[in-house]
Design a protein around this motif. Structure first.
Motif, short mmCIF file in Angstrom:
data_model
loop_
_atom_site.label_atom_id
_atom_site.label_comp_id
_atom_site.label_asym_id
_atom_site.label_seq_id
_atom_site.Cartn_x
_atom_site.Cartn_y
_atom_site.Cartn_z
N UNK A 206 0.83 -1.22 0.00
CA UNK A 206 0.00 0.00 0.00
C UNK A 206 0.86 1.27 0.00
N UNK A 207 1.85 1.32 0.88
CA UNK A 207 2.69 2.52 0.95
C UNK A 207 3.51 2.70 -0.32
N UNK A 208 3.97 1.59 -0.90
CA UNK A 208 4.69 1.67 -2.17
C UNK A 208 3.79 2.23 -3.27
N UNK A 209 2.55 1.76 -3.28
CA UNK A 209 1.59 2.24 -4.29
C UNK A 209 1.39 3.75 -4.15
N UNK A 210 1.21 4.20 -2.90
CA UNK A 210 0.99 5.63 -2.65
C UNK A 210 2.20 6.45 -3.07
N UNK A 211 3.40 5.98 -2.73
CA UNK A 211 4.62 6.71 -3.10
C UNK A 211 4.78 6.78 -4.61
N UNK A 212 4.49 5.67 -5.29
CA UNK A 212 4.61 5.65 -6.74
C UNK A 212 3.62 6.61 -7.39
N UNK A 213 2.36 6.59 -6.95
CA UNK A 213 1.35 7.47 -7.53
C UNK A 213 1.66 8.93 -7.22
N UNK A 214 2.24 9.19 -6.05
CA UNK A 214 2.64 10.57 -5.71
C UNK A 214 3.73 11.05 -6.67
N UNK A 215 4.73 10.19 -6.92
CA UNK A 215 5.80 10.58 -7.84
C UNK A 215 5.27 10.73 -9.27
N UNK A 216 4.31 9.89 -9.65
CA UNK A 216 3.70 10.01 -10.97
C UNK A 216 3.02 11.36 -11.15
N UNK A 217 2.32 11.82 -10.12
CA UNK A 217 1.65 13.12 -10.19
C UNK A 217 2.67 14.24 -10.42
N UNK A 218 3.84 14.10 -9.79
CA UNK A 218 4.88 15.11 -9.94
C UNK A 218 5.52 15.03 -11.33
N UNK A 219 5.86 13.82 -11.77
CA UNK A 219 6.58 13.66 -13.03
C UNK A 219 5.69 13.89 -14.25
N UNK A 220 4.47 13.35 -14.22
CA UNK A 220 3.60 13.44 -15.39
C UNK A 220 2.90 14.79 -15.50
N UNK A 221 2.57 15.39 -14.35
CA UNK A 221 1.72 16.58 -14.39
C UNK A 221 2.34 17.82 -13.74
N UNK A 222 3.58 17.67 -13.24
CA UNK A 222 4.32 18.82 -12.68
C UNK A 222 3.55 19.51 -11.55
N UNK A 223 2.90 18.70 -10.71
CA UNK A 223 2.10 19.25 -9.63
C UNK A 223 2.68 18.86 -8.28
N UNK A 224 2.59 19.74 -7.29
CA UNK A 224 3.10 19.43 -5.95
C UNK A 224 2.25 18.40 -5.22
N UNK A 225 2.89 17.64 -4.36
CA UNK A 225 2.24 16.58 -3.60
C UNK A 225 2.65 16.70 -2.14
N UNK A 226 1.73 16.38 -1.24
CA UNK A 226 2.05 16.36 0.18
C UNK A 226 1.64 15.01 0.75
N UNK A 227 2.56 14.39 1.50
CA UNK A 227 2.33 13.07 2.10
C UNK A 227 2.29 13.21 3.62
N UNK A 228 1.23 12.69 4.21
CA UNK A 228 1.12 12.63 5.66
C UNK A 228 1.31 11.18 6.08
N UNK A 229 2.44 10.91 6.70
CA UNK A 229 2.77 9.54 7.07
C UNK A 229 2.68 9.37 8.58
N UNK A 230 1.73 8.57 9.01
CA UNK A 230 1.58 8.29 10.44
C UNK A 230 2.27 6.99 10.82
N UNK A 231 2.87 6.34 9.83
CA UNK A 231 3.50 5.04 10.06
C UNK A 231 5.02 5.10 9.93
#
Length: 447
Positions: A206-231
């Motif tokens: 799950x966390x790998x999926x989230x990290x990958x999709x976050x990086x995809x948003x940055x690379x494909x669409x040049x948009x900022x991302x914020x991750x809140x990690x409680x783990x």
């Protein structure tokens, strides 16, 4: 202070209305940024709304047309009759200055809104029975709404919605594909104002999926991302990010050496110290990561209101937010009241509301129950979600992660990750099959 006249500019209001009726083309120059609520005089608001309705119906906004529209809707007497409209036109020389007058009216309106928000914040301060973080969040929201010209009234006539919906086809509010073709065929992509839940048993990725999709948003669409990690901590996430960067296709031309997810930990433990050539490659990766518009928060006890506050600050700084990741829901649901389902429901509803308020897609991770372990087919179902009822209701998309090799080491589906789209409010349900390499956290489309 209470006896002072609220900020207003009556002369500017009259000149704008007179200009619109004198030159029907003038309304197009102010309609996008001058709202009816900005007019201090109620009659002026009614007249401007009439002009907007006529304009959106493709009709002229001249004096006679406005008079007829107001009369047909029983508003002519309320605004002061025909003579009121005639006097506005008579006192207007031309509509040439309408572009400069509209900001003056908006400025006075925003000042009135700020005064109103200030008074409401004062009352909030006296509500000692409400927890302070909630009071601070509500206070911040009120000021944020004024500074971003978000108005309380959200009820619109369909003629307005209709035009806005059509204009959105060419606007800057698209849906952002994930780059995983089979997944995009089902959910299309991430859309502002939506909540997507990725759920699965531990070690499903799950966390790998989230990290990958976050990086995809940055690379494909040049948009900022914020991750809140409680783990995981910020540094733990950073090391995972380095590993992902080392093998992602976007940086293949830099000749980076693949960096396994556990490589840094082994170095820090003294098992396998990093070689000089590895440090050289990592230095390149660090340079890449430094430039990414990525924000990470690892506060273990963070609340939804605090997440919303952090998101507002990042959005104000960056101008836009591409994705908000929360890892994970159950860690936010305190059991202080003895009802975990109730707490989880509050968290889910809060994130869903935040997505709408900030017009940003939210990706939240969730655990699923142990019920799957007792079944022969261990692929999860939506009913396996922990406290699933409320999550099923509020989520726009629910993706269940499954790796058959975790349960069946000899399976033919080695390295295969199934993304089971159990709910897609605006898309299709089904299963997206992708390649997943846990050693680096990389996800790829299957050939």
């Amino acid at each position: 202070m209470t006896d002072r006249l609220p900020p207003q500019n009556i002369e500017a209001e009259e000149a704008i209305l007179g200009g619109i009726m004198l030159d029907p083309e003038a309304v197009t120059r102010v309609s996008d940024h001058l709202v009816p609520e900005a007019f201090y005089i109620t009659a002026h608001k009614d007249i401007y709304q009439a002009a907007l309705r006529l304009h959106r119906l493709g009709k002229p906004t001249d004096l006679l047309s406005v008079i007829n529209w107001l009369a047909d809707h029983d508003l002519l007497a309320r605004i002061g009759g025909r003579n009121k409209l005639v006097s506005l036109v008579d006192r207007t020389v031309s509509a040439v200055n309408i572009d400069a007058l509209a900001p003056l009216v908006m400025e006075k309106y925003l000042r009135r809104q700020l005064i109103k928000a200030g008074n409401e914040i004062v009352h909030l301060g006296y509500e000692t029975e409400t927890e302070l973080p909630i009071v601070l969040d509500q206070s911040e929201q009120k000021v944020f709404q004024v500074s971003h010209q978000k108005f309380c009234s959200n009820t619109e006539h369909n003629s307005t919605i209709n035009i806005a919906a059509y204009e959105q086809l060419e606007s800057s509010s698209p849906i952002y594909p994930t780059g995983l073709y089979e997944l995009d065929n089902l959910m299309v992509g991430f859309e502002g104002g939506t909540l997507t839940i990725v759920a699965g048993r531990p070690s499903m990725g799950k966390s790998f999926i989230a990290s990958f999709l976050a990086l995809q948003m940055i690379l494909l669409h040049k948009l900022p991302v914020i991750i809140f990690s409680l783990e995981m901590t910020k540094k733990q996430l950073e090391y995972r990010l380095w590993s992902l960067i080392s093998v992602v296709g976007a940086y293949k031309h830099l000749g980076l050496l693949p960096l396994r997810c556990d490589r840094i930990r082994r170095h820090r433990a003294g098992f396998e110290p990093l070689e000089e050539w590895e440090f050289s490659s990592i230095a390149k990766i660090v340079g890449i990561a430094r430039e990414l518009p990525l924000y990470i928060n690892d506060s273990r006890g963070i609340t939804v209101s605090e997440i919303a506050s952090e998101c507002r600050q990042v959005k104000a700084k960056e101008g836009k937010l591409g994705l908000v990741v929360v890892d994970y829901l159950q860690m936010m649901a305190e059991d202080s009241l003895g009802n975990r389902s109730y707490e989880l429901g509050d968290v889910a509803r809060g994130l869903y509301k935040m997505a709408g308020d900030l017009d940003v897609p939210v990706l939240a991770l969730s655990q699923i129950s142990r019920a799957v372990e007792g079944r022969q087919n261990k692929r999860p179902m939506m009913s396996d979600l922990s406290q699933s009822g409320i999550l099923e209701m509020v989520a726009d998309n629910i993706i269940l992660a499954y790796r058959d090799e975790y349960y069946n080491p000899n399976t033919e589906d080695q390295g295969i990750l199934e993304l089971i789209m159990a709910k897609a409010r605006h898309g299709d349900t089904g299963t997206a099959t992708v390649f997943f390499d846990k050693s680096y956290g990389i996800i790829r489309n299957l050939e």
